[in-house]
Scaffold this motif. Structure first.
Motif, PDB file in Angstrom:
ATOM      1  N   HIS A   1       0.801  -1.239   0.000  1.00  0.00           N
ATOM      2  CA  HIS A   1       0.000   0.000   0.000  1.00  0.00           C
ATOM      3  C   HIS A   1       0.822   1.271   0.000  1.00  0.00           C
ATOM      4  O   HIS A   1       0.350   2.309   0.463  1.00  0.00           O
ATOM      5  N   TYR A   2       2.029   1.196  -0.513  1.00  0.00           N
ATOM      6  CA  TYR A   2       2.854   2.408  -0.608  1.00  0.00           C
ATOM      7  C   TYR A   2       3.111   2.718  -2.074  1.00  0.00           C
ATOM      8  O   TYR A   2       3.506   1.852  -2.844  1.00  0.00           O
ATOM      9  N   GLY A   3       2.933   3.958  -2.443  1.00  0.00           N
ATOM     10  CA  GLY A   3       3.229   4.374  -3.810  1.00  0.00           C
ATOM     11  C   GLY A   3       2.093   4.060  -4.755  1.00  0.00           C
ATOM     12  O   GLY A   3       1.180   3.295  -4.450  1.00  0.00           O
ATOM     13  N   PRO A   4       2.125   4.696  -5.938  1.00  0.00           N
ATOM     14  CA  PRO A   4       0.986   4.644  -6.853  1.00  0.00           C
ATOM     15  C   PRO A   4       0.925   3.384  -7.706  1.00  0.00           C
ATOM     16  O   PRO A   4       1.952   2.809  -8.065  1.00  0.00           O
ATOM     17  N   ASP A   5      -0.272   2.964  -8.012  1.00  0.00           N
ATOM     18  CA  ASP A   5      -0.552   1.935  -9.017  1.00  0.00           C
ATOM     19  C   ASP A   5      -2.029   2.097  -9.344  1.00  0.00           C
ATOM     20  O   ASP A   5      -2.887   1.528  -8.678  1.00  0.00           O
ATOM     21  N   VAL A   6      -2.297   2.894 -10.351  1.00  0.00           N
ATOM     22  CA  VAL A   6      -3.686   3.328 -10.592  1.00  0.00           C
ATOM     23  C   VAL A   6      -4.605   2.123 -10.776  1.00  0.00           C
ATOM     24  O   VAL A   6      -5.709   2.082 -10.241  1.00  0.00           O
ATOM     25  N   ASP A   7      -4.152   1.137 -11.514  1.00  0.00           N
ATOM     26  CA  ASP A   7      -4.974  -0.053 -11.739  1.00  0.00           C
ATOM     27  C   ASP A   7      -4.638  -1.187 -10.755  1.00  0.00           C
ATOM     28  O   ASP A   7      -5.127  -2.301 -10.926  1.00  0.00           O
ATOM     29  N   GLY A   8      -3.830  -0.890  -9.756  1.00  0.00           N
ATOM     30  CA  GLY A   8      -3.336  -1.956  -8.877  1.00  0.00           C
ATOM     31  C   GLY A   8      -4.450  -2.793  -8.264  1.00  0.00           C
ATOM     32  O   GLY A   8      -4.329  -4.008  -8.131  1.00  0.00           O
ATOM     33  N   TYR A   9      -5.530  -2.146  -7.876  1.00  0.00           N
ATOM     34  CA  TYR A   9      -6.645  -2.873  -7.265  1.00  0.00           C
ATOM     35  C   TYR A   9      -7.848  -2.984  -8.192  1.00  0.00           C
ATOM     36  O   TYR A   9      -8.921  -3.394  -7.753  1.00  0.00           O
ATOM     37  N   GLU A  10      -7.668  -2.627  -9.452  1.00  0.00           N
ATOM     38  CA  GLU A  10      -8.846  -2.481 -10.319  1.00  0.00           C
ATOM     39  C   GLU A  10      -9.470  -3.818 -10.721  1.00  0.00           C
ATOM     40  O   GLU A  10     -10.676  -3.907 -10.897  1.00  0.00           O
ATOM     41  N   TYR A  11      -8.636  -4.842 -10.844  1.00  0.00           N
ATOM     42  CA  TYR A  11      -9.168  -6.132 -11.288  1.00  0.00           C
ATOM     43  C   TYR A  11      -8.893  -7.200 -10.236  1.00  0.00           C
ATOM     44  O   TYR A  11      -8.538  -8.324 -10.556  1.00  0.00           O
ATOM     45  N   THR A  12      -9.021  -6.826  -8.993  1.00  0.00           N
ATOM     46  CA  THR A  12      -8.722  -7.739  -7.896  1.00  0.00           C
ATOM     47  C   THR A  12     -10.009  -8.117  -7.174  1.00  0.00           C
ATOM     48  O   THR A  12     -11.065  -7.551  -7.434  1.00  0.00           O
ATOM     49  N   PRO A  13      -9.923  -9.054  -6.247  1.00  0.00           N
ATOM     50  CA  PRO A  13     -11.138  -9.453  -5.516  1.00  0.00           C
ATOM     51  C   PRO A  13     -11.462  -8.537  -4.335  1.00  0.00           C
ATOM     52  O   PRO A  13     -12.346  -8.856  -3.552  1.00  0.00           O
ATOM     53  N   TRP A  14     -10.777  -7.427  -4.188  1.00  0.00           N
ATOM     54  CA  TRP A  14     -10.891  -6.656  -2.952  1.00  0.00           C
ATOM     55  C   TRP A  14     -12.041  -5.651  -2.925  1.00  0.00           C
ATOM     56  O   TRP A  14     -12.246  -4.965  -1.909  1.00  0.00           O
ATOM     57  N   GLY A  15     -12.745  -5.511  -4.011  1.00  0.00           N
ATOM     58  CA  GLY A  15     -13.908  -4.617  -3.978  1.00  0.00           C
ATOM     59  C   GLY A  15     -13.562  -3.140  -4.019  1.00  0.00           C
ATOM     60  O   GLY A  15     -14.320  -2.316  -3.521  1.00  0.00           O
ATOM     61  N   THR A  16     -12.433  -2.826  -4.635  1.00  0.00           N
ATOM     62  CA  THR A  16     -11.877  -1.465  -4.558  1.00  0.00           C
ATOM     63  C   THR A  16     -11.575  -0.961  -5.964  1.00  0.00           C
ATOM     64  O   THR A  16     -10.452  -1.086  -6.433  1.00  0.00           O
ATOM     65  N   TYR A  17     -12.562  -0.384  -6.613  1.00  0.00           N
ATOM     66  CA  TYR A  17     -12.440  -0.091  -8.047  1.00  0.00           C
ATOM     67  C   TYR A  17     -12.688   1.385  -8.335  1.00  0.00           C
ATOM     68  O   TYR A  17     -13.342   2.075  -7.562  1.00  0.00           O
ATOM     69  N   HIS A  18     -12.162   1.837  -9.486  1.00  0.00           N
ATOM     70  CA  HIS A  18     -12.457   3.205  -9.922  1.00  0.00           C
ATOM     71  C   HIS A  18     -13.195   3.232 -11.257  1.00  0.00           C
ATOM     72  O   HIS A  18     -13.740   4.242 -11.634  1.00  0.00           O
ATOM     73  N   PHE A  19     -13.193   2.120 -11.973  1.00  0.00           N
ATOM     74  CA  PHE A  19     -13.939   1.973 -13.218  1.00  0.00           C
ATOM     75  C   PHE A  19     -13.576   3.014 -14.276  1.00  0.00           C
ATOM     76  O   PHE A  19     -14.416   3.406 -15.089  1.00  0.00           O
ATOM     77  N   ALA A  20     -12.326   3.453 -14.258  1.00  0.00           N
ATOM     78  CA  ALA A  20     -11.919   4.432 -15.273  1.00  0.00           C
ATOM     79  C   ALA A  20     -11.917   3.784 -16.652  1.00  0.00           C
ATOM     80  O   ALA A  20     -11.367   2.704 -16.837  1.00  0.00           O
TER      81      ALA A  20
END
Lengths: 641, 641
Positions: free
Chosen positions: A490-509
């Protein structure tokens, strides 16, 4: 201990007291602590005429105290030992002012009876999470080499610091209770009792995080079913043993059916069944259960846009309102997700009037720069505690809480306690806000920590801290969208880092727009979990505050914010501005020599180098990502890679 | 050892031999091994009349053998012990055919004198990388509990399997040499010698991966400068001691100045200086240095589009051609990046005519499904070995190699050796291709591993394996672009996972197009590292093969491939097709009961469940990513989330 920073209790902070004769009236452990502090300050303990009288007198609650001054005598009258100690530290905060002129009686009592710090410390070094999960200040002050430390002097110093900010509960181990740590409840009781012994003189009761599966893990049972009499008997007996070792034991903290931790679901029971099981075992001893509401599906399918993690705590817990025993505190994270730099206030906090709720804050900077970045969080916490879920005429969150406040500590065995010296301000502010949610503790912290600091030093600290949370928000995830971090650490950027994961944390860009539609009309319905007026305010993109727009709405990049900027231009502008602000702070610290102690200046400068590097990385990755995706150039033609 | 799968040496494979009288003519360790194999097979060892004569006779090279049959007697004449053993295993491969009719003399000799397997095994369990770095088949067969295993019977069985496929060199530890593992060179020599003793009867020489910093780490020197006489003396003495313990010691494998490993750069020296240092120490003992060419800047700035990791090995090594000692082998990965499922052949392989080059392949499936997915890699390796860098009339890569071949093993202490039972085929094929790059070893492997398998079983295995690399490519990263994996562990999709990292592994996808411009005209110039005709072929997007298009060119999504499809439609089509193919394979295995041994069927089925889940995840993430980014709908309107 010699090399540990004194934080907000340097000897110099006690100088005004040192010149006084002090009479302490009262008996018991904490009165003894007060006498010890008076002596340590270099003041004269007297039994007759005194400049200061600290008196324990039945009548008021044990933590409350009244402070006054007349005829050259400053008095503190407290209803109990803790109040006496808190009154003493109040005098320290006042400094010389405590001994000047007259002072009309002023009563102080905590806004919340339970003011807790949770340590996510492991006994063993966890192979992934380390000694302290989400810890950014070295090892644990409680554990080393796979056991409770022999030398607990550091814990004693910590407890003293906590007493000075009014903390009265400490949970000493990680809510993710691994196999080794489960045994704190049983095999390690003598060692845990040693910790409790060190906390007790400072008015602090010890709590343990326990595994819901303890009857299986530790008791040899085949089940942990809360309705199983054998399980109930096991908990009763185990709790009896804890209480025998630690008479003032505070209670249990439980993370159940959450992120892989065991819980009542396995037996077809619900969270109330689970919490009440432990509550029954604790009730005879005056203990409480802190049962965390951080429950959601962490194996969600990213393809499924109907499931919304933000809804989960409400959906799980609101229907259970009224079912929890009196000594259960349901501990609710301040936002619906997980300590992002910007989230709306959790609707659970307004949804369970018949339940003792606590709000959970995160002093450790998991998502807010990990104590390498400056990020003073008090403004965010004040927003949460002061939020009025029922609108301007309704109560604040703080006023509705009957279970107090809890927060994850940011402390480790680092010489500065918190890695970043300025992160001490977060711990200080948390304690003071837990006592008084309207406090503005930064000046207090500066005065205590850097006694006699010149105006330029005070200005530098304010300049560095006041806006730092907003600055961090500026260069990281925009408009409430959150989660653009590297997964795992959880340090530093990764815009899509959680986008396709099972964690329920999306931005849908996508190439057209961004954000999560959480409206009732067309989205997940999360906005409807709030009472009016907020359900209406959040439902409409016209009234939703800019800083939460992408939390509640999916909008085109061209959408015009209340600020007048488009979403995409806002992304660019805030990211450039955030980095420029960090550059300004770095320059300010280049001129800090002599303003503040050299060790603090050196450590802060070291961290600022990394903060600036990281902020630029955030700026460039986020801007590049959205330029590539939207195709919309920066109106001001700055460099985007 | 009882529960270990026999792989390609089940007892049944020796049945044809068992019925024969065998005369073995020859002395020495390997002749003894051959006699042992004959006895073990149940055949009769005779000194007089025989059905089979295996004769060691000076004249030919030690590994070559001639096989013939006349007058009912099958003869193998070998120049040395290894050839005798290889000849025996040749008979096993032939089965009954070895004993039918006459057989004209047929000489077999290896294409490469050095046929090596590298183990990336750690002695200690590495906190991140585990016991076997990039290992997907359990623990190490060499090490357990922080030391060389007491019981090396598993290693003996492994050596026998390797001898049957002609492997003659094994490096027994990870090229990333951590502190503990560095000591294999010194403190652990008696234990390493025990491993060598187990390999020796099978014609296999042991190699060690060593740290270039060994003189500092182990010798107490302050420098590892290759031009420092003290350093040279240390290596000479250390190598002398190794040789005393292991008389046939093979040599050192070195990863230097690569991904954080120490190397000659620290002393202002180059790779030739570094390699020659070790070569000098090894030369008196007949040892070789395998010096890896996998050198690049792993702290690259993603913003900098001029730096190209693909160029790095050539840029570092081609200028050093002619500077390496005779007993240095420069070990070059087959592609310029790092074992992606599709890469062009490394131009280094055509750039160093005065250097002994080895090609490095990866049997362990790091980027190709980690032995949870079926991915038979022989077709890819045949492509690389058979590639003609100078065009159709020029030599193949295999023909130009003077340092042989090396590959990273996929073996661990898993009962099937390789996790996925079908991954045994990769190990088998590697050995056979190292001996003969034109081999097509799949039928051999099937016949040996599943003796007497019915045609339906053979068809199932072919169906599952033949196209599996293409299928894997279909549902993962398209058109040679690579790297769309989760950072760190490299399993599963993350399209942007490496996009903004320092690793030099980018696809540069934006809303308009994708790919890396590596042309001379407008890109990084990498295409110019090839000789003609390939430099021309790759330079133009009109002639560049489809499957490498995005490796060499940045093109719009609307670009029309040679196949007639657009890039974006190709992405969608291949991803749907790849998953459909996996579904087809899964269905085929649903009908596999009775065709193959139950334990194999069960294990394969278990893996297929995960392969299908993972393939769907790849399909959906990749398709969704590109739909969101390009905005171009699927022409066939299939579900993209």
């Amino acid at each position: 201990m010699t090399d540990v920073h004194p934080a907000w209790l340097p000897d110099a902070a006690f100088a005004p007291l040192a010149a006084r004769r002090v009479r302490v009236v009262g008996e018991g452990l904490l009165a003894g602590t007060v006498r010890g502090e008076v002596t340590r300050a270099g003041a004269r303990l007297v039994t007759g005429d005194a400049d200061v009288v600290l008196e324990q007198r039945e009548g008021d609650g044990p933590e409350a105290y009244e402070i006054a001054r007349r005829d050259g005598v400053t008095t503190v009258v407290a209803g109990g030992g803790p109040g006496l100690l808190y009154g003493l530290f109040h005098l320290v905060r006042l400094g010389e002012e405590a001994f000047a002129g007259d002072r009309a009686p002023e009563r102080h009592a905590p806004a919340h009876a339970l003011r807790m710090l949770d340590h996510w410390d492991n006994v063993d070094v966890h192979p992934v999470m380390g000694q302290v999960e989400r810890g950014y200040a070295g090892g644990s002050i409680f554990y080393a080499d796979g056991r409770v430390r022999e030398d607990l002097s550091r814990v004693a110093a910590y407890a003293r610091l906590l007493a000075a900010i009014g903390i009265n509960r400490v949970a000493v181990n990680n809510v993710n209770v691994h196999r080794r740590e489960a045994r704190l409840l049983t095999d390690d009781l003598p060692d845990v009792a040693r910790i409790a012994d060190v906390l007790r003189p400072w008015g602090i009761r010890l709590h343990l995080s326990v595994s819901f599966a303890s009857p299986v893990l530790l008791g040899g049972h085949t089940s942990a079913d809360p309705l199983d009499p054998d399980v109930q008997a096991w908990w009763a007996a185990a709790t009896e043993r804890v209480h025998a070792a630690i008479p003032d034991f505070g209670g249990y903290v439980v993370k159940a059916d959450s992120e892989g931790q065991p819980g009542p679901f396995a037996y077809g029971r619900d969270h109330a069944d689970g919490a009440n099981l432990l509550a029954r075992a604790l009730a005879p001893h005056g203990g409480v259960v802190h049962w965390r509401a951080f429950v959601y599906d962490h194996r969600q399918d990213w393809r499924d846009r109907t499931t919304d993690r933000a809804r989960a705590a409400y959906d799980h817990f609101a229907p259970l309102d009224g079912r929890f025993a009196d000594n259960v505190v349901v501990q609710v994270k301040h936002g619906p997700m997980d300590f992002q730099v910007r989230e709306p206030v959790s609707p659970v906090l307004a949804a369970m009037p018949r339940t003792r709720l606590a709000v959970e804050l995160q002093v450790t900077q998991e998502y807010t720069g990990q104590q390498r970045h400056v990020c003073y969080l008090a403004p965010a916490w004040r927003e949460a505690l002061g939020f009025r879920p029922w609108g301007e005429d309704g109560a604040t969150v703080s006023e509705t809480l009957r279970g107090g406040v809890a927060a994850v500590s940011n402390v480790g065995d680092d010489p500065f306690w918190t890695g970043h010296p300025l992160a001490q301000a977060n711990l200080y502010a948390y304690g003071r806000l837990a006592w008084d949610p309207d406090a503005d503790p930064l000046d207090e912290w500066v005065s205590l920590t850097f006694p006699g600091a010149a105006p330029a030093a005070r200005a530098l600290l304010h300049d560095t801290l006041d806006r730092s949370r907003r600055t961090y928000e500026d260069y990281t995830a925009p408009l409430g969208v959150g989660w653009m971090v590297r997964p795992g650490h959880h340090y530093g950027p990764d815009v899509d880092g959680y986008e396709y994961t099972p964690w329920g944390t999306y931005h849908f860009a996508d190439r057209d727009g961004i954000g999560v539609d959480r409206t009732v009309a067309t989205g997940t319905g999360y906005a409807g979990q709030y009472p009016r007026p907020w359900s209406d305010v959040y439902e409409s993109r016209d009234t939703c505050p800019d800083e939460l727009l992408l939390f509640f709405h999916h909008v085109p990049y061209s959408h015009v914010l209340a600020s007048g900027s488009t979403v995409i231009q806002h992304v660019y502008d805030t990211h450039f501005a955030g980095v420029a602000e960090v550059e300004r702070i770095v320059a300010a610290w280049d001129r800090a020599d002599g303003l503040l102690p050299a060790d603090v200046v050196a450590r802060v400068r070291g961290r600022l180098v990394e903060q600036l590097r990281s902020a630029r990385e955030w700026r460039d990755q986020v801007n590049t990502y959205f330029l590539r995706k939207s195709g919309v150039p920066d109106a001001r033609r700055r460099t985007i890679h």
